[in-house]
Design a protein around this motif. Structure first.
Motif, PDB file in Angstrom:
ATOM      1  N   ALA A   1     -11.120  -6.889   4.389  1.00 60.62           N
ATOM      2  CA  ALA A   1     -11.062  -6.735   2.853  1.00 60.62           C
ATOM      3  C   ALA A   1     -11.712  -5.408   2.277  1.00 60.62           C
ATOM      4  N   HIS A   2     -12.509  -4.679   3.254  1.00 58.26           N
ATOM      5  CA  HIS A   2     -13.174  -3.746   2.627  1.00 58.26           C
ATOM      6  C   HIS A   2     -12.855  -2.314   3.251  1.00 58.26           C
ATOM      7  N   LEU A   3     -11.452  -2.432   3.907  1.00 55.82           N
ATOM      8  CA  LEU A   3     -10.987  -1.027   4.478  1.00 55.82           C
ATOM      9  C   LEU A   3     -11.178   0.173   3.704  1.00 55.82           C
ATOM     10  N   GLU A   4     -10.555   0.180   2.443  1.00 55.32           N
ATOM     11  CA  GLU A   4     -10.750   1.228   1.716  1.00 55.32           C
ATOM     12  C   GLU A   4     -11.899   1.772   1.270  1.00 55.32           C
ATOM     13  N   PHE A   5     -12.726   0.939   1.067  1.00 57.94           N
ATOM     14  CA  PHE A   5     -14.338   1.222   0.747  1.00 57.94           C
ATOM     15  C   PHE A   5     -14.873   2.090   2.002  1.00 57.94           C
ATOM     16  N   LEU A   6     -14.578   1.310   3.152  1.00 63.64           N
ATOM     17  CA  LEU A   6     -15.260   1.828   4.411  1.00 63.64           C
ATOM     18  C   LEU A   6     -14.791   3.332   4.587  1.00 63.64           C
ATOM     19  N   LEU A   7     -13.487   3.302   4.598  1.00 66.09           N
ATOM     20  CA  LEU A   7     -12.553   4.512   4.772  1.00 66.09           C
ATOM     21  C   LEU A   7     -13.498   5.854   3.944  1.00 66.09           C
TER      22      LEU A   7
ATOM     23  N   PRO B   1      -6.034   0.604   4.495  1.00 66.75           N
ATOM     24  CA  PRO B   1      -6.714   1.371   3.693  1.00 66.75           C
ATOM     25  C   PRO B   1      -5.700   1.668   2.203  1.00 66.75           C
ATOM     26  N   PHE B   2      -6.154   1.364   1.336  1.00 70.10           N
ATOM     27  CA  PHE B   2      -5.497   1.721  -0.138  1.00 70.10           C
ATOM     28  C   PHE B   2      -4.428   0.636  -0.288  1.00 70.10           C
ATOM     29  N   GLN B   3      -4.542  -0.606   0.289  1.00 72.86           N
ATOM     30  CA  GLN B   3      -3.868  -1.593   0.157  1.00 72.86           C
ATOM     31  C   GLN B   3      -2.231  -1.482  -0.098  1.00 72.86           C
ATOM     32  N   VAL B   4      -1.856  -0.452   1.175  1.00 76.88           N
ATOM     33  CA  VAL B   4      -0.527  -0.316   1.012  1.00 76.88           C
ATOM     34  C   VAL B   4       0.516  -1.062   2.064  1.00 76.88           C
ATOM     35  N   SER B   5       1.370  -1.672   1.667  1.00 83.37           N
ATOM     36  CA  SER B   5       2.121  -2.598   2.528  1.00 83.37           C
ATOM     37  C   SER B   5       3.422  -1.840   3.012  1.00 83.37           C
ATOM     38  N   PHE B   6       3.715  -2.301   4.328  1.00 82.38           N
ATOM     39  CA  PHE B   6       4.896  -1.475   5.038  1.00 82.38           C
ATOM     40  C   PHE B   6       6.109  -1.615   4.167  1.00 82.38           C
ATOM     41  N   ARG B   7       6.279  -2.818   3.641  1.00 81.34           N
ATOM     42  CA  ARG B   7       7.592  -3.201   2.843  1.00 81.34           C
ATOM     43  C   ARG B   7       7.937  -2.234   1.819  1.00 81.34           C
ATOM     44  N   THR B   8       6.772  -1.968   0.994  1.00 85.86           N
ATOM     45  CA  THR B   8       6.789  -1.109  -0.223  1.00 85.86           C
ATOM     46  C   THR B   8       7.131   0.436   0.436  1.00 85.86           C
TER      47      THR B   8
ATOM     48  N   GLY C   1      -5.079  -5.944  17.238  1.00 88.05           N
ATOM     49  CA  GLY C   1      -4.979  -6.778  15.984  1.00 88.05           C
ATOM     50  C   GLY C   1      -6.409  -6.622  15.165  1.00 88.05           C
ATOM     51  N   TYR C   2      -7.223  -5.785  15.485  1.00 93.34           N
ATOM     52  CA  TYR C   2      -8.354  -5.773  14.638  1.00 93.34           C
ATOM     53  C   TYR C   2      -8.669  -4.513  14.368  1.00 93.34           C
ATOM     54  N   TRP C   3      -9.227  -4.443  12.914  1.00 95.67           N
ATOM     55  CA  TRP C   3      -9.733  -3.258  12.497  1.00 95.67           C
ATOM     56  C   TRP C   3     -11.360  -3.119  12.784  1.00 95.67           C
ATOM     57  N   TYR C   4     -11.756  -1.820  13.369  1.00 95.54           N
ATOM     58  CA  TYR C   4     -13.120  -1.569  13.502  1.00 95.54           C
ATOM     59  C   TYR C   4     -13.633  -0.320  12.819  1.00 95.54           C
ATOM     60  N   CYS C   5     -14.945  -0.506  12.508  1.00 91.13           N
ATOM     61  CA  CYS C   5     -15.537   0.725  11.794  1.00 91.13           C
ATOM     62  C   CYS C   5     -16.806   1.370  12.602  1.00 91.13           C
ATOM     63  N   GLN C   6     -16.555   2.496  12.950  1.00 92.83           N
ATOM     64  CA  GLN C   6     -17.613   3.272  13.907  1.00 92.83           C
ATOM     65  C   GLN C   6     -18.616   3.687  12.884  1.00 92.83           C
ATOM     66  N   ALA C   7     -19.944   3.422  13.196  1.00 97.90           N
ATOM     67  CA  ALA C   7     -21.048   3.901  12.220  1.00 97.90           C
ATOM     68  C   ALA C   7     -22.128   3.872  12.962  1.00 97.90           C
ATOM     69  N   TYR C   8     -23.248   4.641  12.262  1.00 92.66           N
ATOM     70  CA  TYR C   8     -24.515   4.811  12.527  1.00 92.66           C
ATOM     71  C   TYR C   8     -25.352   3.780  11.753  1.00 92.66           C
ATOM     72  N   ASP C   9     -26.179   2.722  12.620  1.00 93.19           N
ATOM     73  CA  ASP C   9     -27.031   1.721  12.048  1.00 93.19           C
ATOM     74  C   ASP C   9     -28.082   2.422  11.720  1.00 93.19           C
TER      75      ASP C   9
ATOM     76  N   LEU D   1       2.772   0.534  10.955  1.00 96.39           N
ATOM     77  CA  LEU D   1       2.137  -0.167   9.818  1.00 96.39           C
ATOM     78  C   LEU D   1       2.818  -1.825   9.864  1.00 96.39           C
ATOM     79  N   ARG D   2       3.772  -2.125  10.411  1.00 92.94           N
ATOM     80  CA  ARG D   2       4.349  -3.396  10.565  1.00 92.94           C
ATOM     81  C   ARG D   2       3.328  -4.491  10.833  1.00 92.94           C
ATOM     82  N   SER D   3       2.345  -4.057  11.712  1.00 92.26           N
ATOM     83  CA  SER D   3       1.543  -5.211  12.180  1.00 92.26           C
ATOM     84  C   SER D   3       0.218  -5.431  11.244  1.00 92.26           C
ATOM     85  N   PHE D   4      -0.049  -4.664  10.339  1.00 93.25           N
ATOM     86  CA  PHE D   4      -1.146  -4.724   9.545  1.00 93.25           C
ATOM     87  C   PHE D   4      -0.784  -5.299   8.112  1.00 93.25           C
TER      88      PHE D   4
END
Length: 322
Positions: A138-144, A95-102, A188-196, A88-91
């Motif tokens: 910004a939309h990781l939780e929504f996408l998940l 999703p759910f806005q959780v931080s490594f420090r917390t 270093g990037y988040w990706y979303c696999q999806a059906y267009d 979690l350190r790198s991100f």
């Protein structure tokens, strides 16, 4: 596994199943029939409300759900959790806005003095090298949650990385209707696999390029989930316009391939030689050239000629900048 630990896990197991057989316990905890019978007797002594159902389809049933003791972890499990948390350190975006420090602070405060000392000793003995997250998403939780709940959504997607003066412009964006399948993080990037739904094809979207996202009333496609349960590599099949390529590859190159490759690529053996083979779409020529350039002299392109010329030109352009 110690008996006390097995009893704890068994309580949680039967509390969830409510109805179980000796075979269930034997398979779940890898124990003999005799041990399973002794464990059931021990559970009854602990006050577990278990009764026997006789007959061909009999077994054991829990009369009512139990109040379980707090979850406890042994030393090995604590160390495994600590190692897992390091990912979690790198991100900065999760999703759910959780931080490594917390999470780290709560984890450490829940440990005993001895356990905390063990973790601190590990920190001085193991070094975790991370690929830092490059851009926030910004939309990781929504996408998940859209993927989990099987919801079709509409996104505004930036085709290229946006500079500060492009953020308010729609010239470099388009609207896509997609059915998210899964999220993953890579380099270093988040990706979303999806059906267009418009292109009727599987696509991968960079999450940091998703400017907005909202739900739709469109019914989800049932075949999407079914296909995804199969081999993921079979989802992204090349188009009719895809161009096949083939490269002779040495041992060092195969190690590089294991570190990074894409579903459209594989290593094959022909006549005693190893080859990197795959395909790329016509608009992906620059991408595949940069990818193959990373192999250095570990590969030699055998086909197609246009790819060989493009890679040679790439090297010449690099020399012009020296």
């Amino acid at each position: 596994m110690k008996k006390s630990e097995r009893m704890n896990q068994m309580l949680r197991f039967i509390n969830q199943k409510q109805q179980f057989t000796l075979q269930d316990l034997m398979q779940e905890f890898q124990i003999s029939k005799r041990t399973a019978l002794r464990d059931i007797a021990s559970l009854e002594e602990l006050g577990a409300p278990i009764y026997v159902e006789y007959g061909r389809y009999g077994g054991y049933r829990l009369l009512q759900q139990m109040q379980l003791p707090p979850i406890s972890f042994n030393t090995g499990e604590l160390h495994a959790l600590y190692f897992a948390m390091q990912a979690l350190r790198s991100f900065s975006s999760l999703p759910f806005q959780v931080s490594f420090r917390t999470i780290h602070e709560k984890f450490m405060s829940a440990l005993s003095d001895k356990q905390r000392q063990d973790i601190e000793n590990i920190q001085h003995r193991v070094y975790f090298q991370h690929t830092e997250q490059i851009r926030d998403s910004a939309h990781l939780e929504f996408l998940l949650m859209a993927a989990v709940q099987n919801i079709v959504i509409q996104i505004t997607y930036a085709n290229q990385r946006r500079s500060s003066d492009q953020r308010s412009s729609s010239a470099n964006t388009n609207i896509r209707t997609i059915q998210p399948i899964a999220l993953y993080a890579r380099k270093g990037y988040w990706y979303c696999q999806a059906y267009d739904l418009h292109k009727q094809a599987y696509r991968v979207f960079r999450c940091d390029r998703i400017i907005s996202a909202e739900t739709t009333e469109i019914e989800p496609l049932t075949h999407v989930k079914e296909l995804y349960s199969q081999d993921a590599q079979s989802l992204w099949k090349p188009s009719e316009q895809a161009i096949p390529f083939k490269c002779l590859i040495d041992e060092a190159g195969m190690e590089l391939f294991q570190q990074e490759h894409f579903p459209s690529m594989q290593i094959i053996e022909q006549m005693g030689h190893m080859y990197l083979v795959g395909s790329y779409e016509p608009h992906e020529l620059d991408f595949i050239v940069r990818y193959l350039a990373g192999y250095g002299n570990s590969i030699k392109i055998t086909e197609p000629v246009i790819l060989k010329k493009a890679l040679r030109q790439y090297y010449l352009d690099l020399l012009d900048h020296v």
